[in-house]
Design a protein around this motif. Structure first.
Motif, PDB file in Angstrom:
ATOM      1  N   PHE A  80       0.860  -1.181   0.000  1.00  0.00           N
ATOM      2  CA  PHE A  80       0.000   0.000   0.000  1.00  0.00           C
ATOM      3  C   PHE A  80       0.892   1.225   0.000  1.00  0.00           C
ATOM      4  CE2 PHE A  80      -3.094  -2.983   1.750  1.00  0.00           C
ATOM      5  CZ  PHE A  80      -4.231  -2.620   1.050  1.00  0.00           C
ATOM      6  N   LYS A 102      -1.821   7.713  -2.343  1.00  0.00           N
ATOM      7  CA  LYS A 102      -1.891   7.303  -0.941  1.00  0.00           C
ATOM      8  C   LYS A 102      -3.061   6.346  -0.717  1.00  0.00           C
ATOM      9  CE  LYS A 102      -1.765   9.397   3.618  1.00  0.00           C
ATOM     10  NZ  LYS A 102      -1.753  10.675   4.331  1.00  0.00           N
ATOM     11  N   ARG A 103      -2.809   5.282   0.062  1.00  0.00           N
ATOM     12  CA  ARG A 103      -3.776   4.231   0.399  1.00  0.00           C
ATOM     13  C   ARG A 103      -4.165   3.341  -0.782  1.00  0.00           C
ATOM     14  NH1 ARG A 103      -5.449   8.455   3.749  1.00  0.00           N
ATOM     15  NH2 ARG A 103      -6.978   9.239   2.290  1.00  0.00           N
ATOM     16  N   LYS A 104      -3.414   3.386  -1.859  1.00  0.00           N
ATOM     17  CA  LYS A 104      -3.706   2.567  -3.034  1.00  0.00           C
ATOM     18  C   LYS A 104      -2.880   1.287  -2.988  1.00  0.00           C
ATOM     19  CE  LYS A 104      -4.486   2.850  -7.846  1.00  0.00           C
ATOM     20  NZ  LYS A 104      -5.062   3.697  -8.806  1.00  0.00           N
ATOM     21  N   LYS A 149       1.895   4.833   1.193  1.00  0.00           N
ATOM     22  CA  LYS A 149       1.662   5.631   2.392  1.00  0.00           C
ATOM     23  C   LYS A 149       1.759   7.121   2.122  1.00  0.00           C
ATOM     24  CE  LYS A 149       4.837   3.947   5.155  1.00  0.00           C
ATOM     25  NZ  LYS A 149       5.603   3.576   6.349  1.00  0.00           N
ATOM     26  N   GLN A 190       3.835   0.532   2.447  1.00  0.00           N
ATOM     27  CA  GLN A 190       3.455  -0.345   3.558  1.00  0.00           C
ATOM     28  C   GLN A 190       3.346  -1.759   3.014  1.00  0.00           C
ATOM     29  OE1 GLN A 190       2.872   0.246   6.936  1.00  0.00           O
ATOM     30  NE2 GLN A 190       2.786  -1.983   6.971  1.00  0.00           N
TER      31      GLN A 190
END
Length: 81
Positions: A10, A17-19, A12, A53
């Motif tokens: 993922f 972001k958050r993809k 960060k 992440q």
């Protein structure tokens, strides 16, 4: 835990972001990631490892023969509900 080729990650930081993304290449402190949709295999995004992440999911892939539909299939398999 190390980020290697085939790891599902993922983002960060940044516009994505958050993809959920798939690592197709690593080089030093950087990873080249794609999602098969907005970020294609032939033009991956270069991201610093600290901006990723790691998940517990890793696929065995051949980066030289990887297609966008294969990447989408891998990411769909691990997409959270």
């Amino acid at each position: 835990m190390e980020i290697t080729v085939g790891t599902v990650v993922f983002s960060k930081a940044g516009r994505d972001k958050r993809k959920m993304l798939l690592v197709i290449k690593t080089y030093g402190n950087y990873a080249y990631v794609c999602d098969g949709d907005l970020r294609k295999v032939d033009k991956p995004k270069k991201k610093k490892l600290i901006h990723l992440q790691r998940t517990n999911y890793t696929e065995l892939i051949d980066p030289d023969n990887l297609t966008n539909s294969q990447v989408r299939g891998i990411l769909d398999k691990y997409k959270p509900v």
